[in-house]
Scaffold this motif. Structure first.
Motif: not given
Length: 317
Positions: A130-144
């Motif tokens: 769940f830690k990875g699931v919650l933090f994953f969106p922050y790793l995605i590029n903002g344009v994507a």
């Protein structure tokens, strides 16, 4: 007899210490290099900081007092006319009301991040997942993220398809009105940036000594009391930092609304307006003044927040 022996030994030791020569002071060259060594390590970062931060800020302030169009080599000094125009034209300052949506979203974001960080700081099954699931969106590029949610909110898109499965058929465009568009964009910002606050809160909670939790459990304190009297006071500096970041971020939103709507349908933020003034209408001087105003507002809000909530040292023991 023993006292006499001890006195004699101490006297002899003092005589030897007095007879020992004092160490010679280091040469002047060595002392000079010792003082210059920290500055030698700071040359590169200071040069980068001045070149790419302070020099552009100084140029921006200088441009704000001119009528420069960003292309012409000539710049005419016009005094404070740009600042007067910003504060007298309602359309230039009215875009700050859009930041209210993101400010409200930042409150939801902080509360949700603090909730999940508190839950996952205890021994919960699959907590690393769940830690990875919650933090994953922050790793995605903002344009994507902007393009993904652009198709998510479009007519007949993913959101409408999911709602249709539950028997709800939306009869309006999610990005078609100012209110629904701003709420949708603010929701995207919550989804993206909650992971950052989550990690900050989780790190602060895990830095609290475990003995405090054990003592609280022995005293019969439940999870709520542990949060109220241990976690909340222990993470107060980090909470203050996240509030500052959230307020400054809500005032300078750019990426998501620019990609998804381009500032249309009443979603234009102050930064988007500044970019358009500089590169679409060739009013670099006015755009520079707007950027200076935004910088001063963020600094003022940060100063007020720090005065209201000082960063005192936390002592839980």
């Amino acid at each position: 007899m023993t006292d006499t022996t001890e006195k004699a030994a101490s006297t002899a030791a003092g005589a030897v210490a007095a007879a020992a020569p004092e160490p010679a002071p280091p040469p002047r060259t060595a002392r000079l290099w010792r003082g210059l060594t920290p500055w030698l390590f700071l040359i590169a970062p200071l040069a980068l900081l001045i070149t790419f931060t302070y020099a552009p800020i100084a140029n921006m302030i200088a441009y704000s007092f001119t009528d420069w169009d960003g292309v012409s080599p000539e710049r005419h000094y016009i005094g404070g006319q740009n600042y007067t125009e910003i504060f007298t034209r309602e359309d230039l300052f009215q875009v700050f009301f859009v930041s209210g949506y993101y400010l409200a979203a930042s409150v939801v974001q902080i509360v949700a991040a603090l909730y999940f960080a508190t839950i996952l700081s205890f021994n919960v099954r699959f907590r690393n997942f769940f830690k990875g699931v919650l933090f994953f969106p922050y790793l995605i590029n903002g344009v994507a993220i902007g393009f993904v949610f652009l198709y998510f909110f479009q007519d007949g898109g993913t959101l409408d398809a999911v709602l249709a499965l539950f028997g709800y058929h939306a009869d309006h465009a999610w990005l078609g009105t100012p209110t629904s568009a701003n709420v949708s964009l603010a929701g995207v910002s919550v989804w993206r940036y909650m992971g950052l606050n989550f990690v900050l809160f989780l790190g602060a909670i895990q830095s609290i000594p475990g003995e405090l939790y054990e003592a609280a459990e022995l005293d019969g304190a439940g999870r709520w009391h542990q949060f109220r009297y241990i976690i909340a006071p222990g993470i107060r500096p980090v909470l203050s930092l996240t509030v500052i970041l959230s307020i400054s971020g809500s005032l300078s939103v750019f990426e998501i609304p620019y990609i998804m709507t381009g500032g249309a349908t009443g979603t234009e933020t102050f930064v988007i307006q500044t970019i358009k003034l500089a590169f679409q209408f060739n009013k670099t001087g006015l755009a520079s003044a707007a950027a200076v105003v935004l910088l001063l507002i963020i600094l003022a809000v940060t100063w007020v927040q720090r005065r209201l909530v000082p960063d005192d040292k936390v002592d839980l023991v």
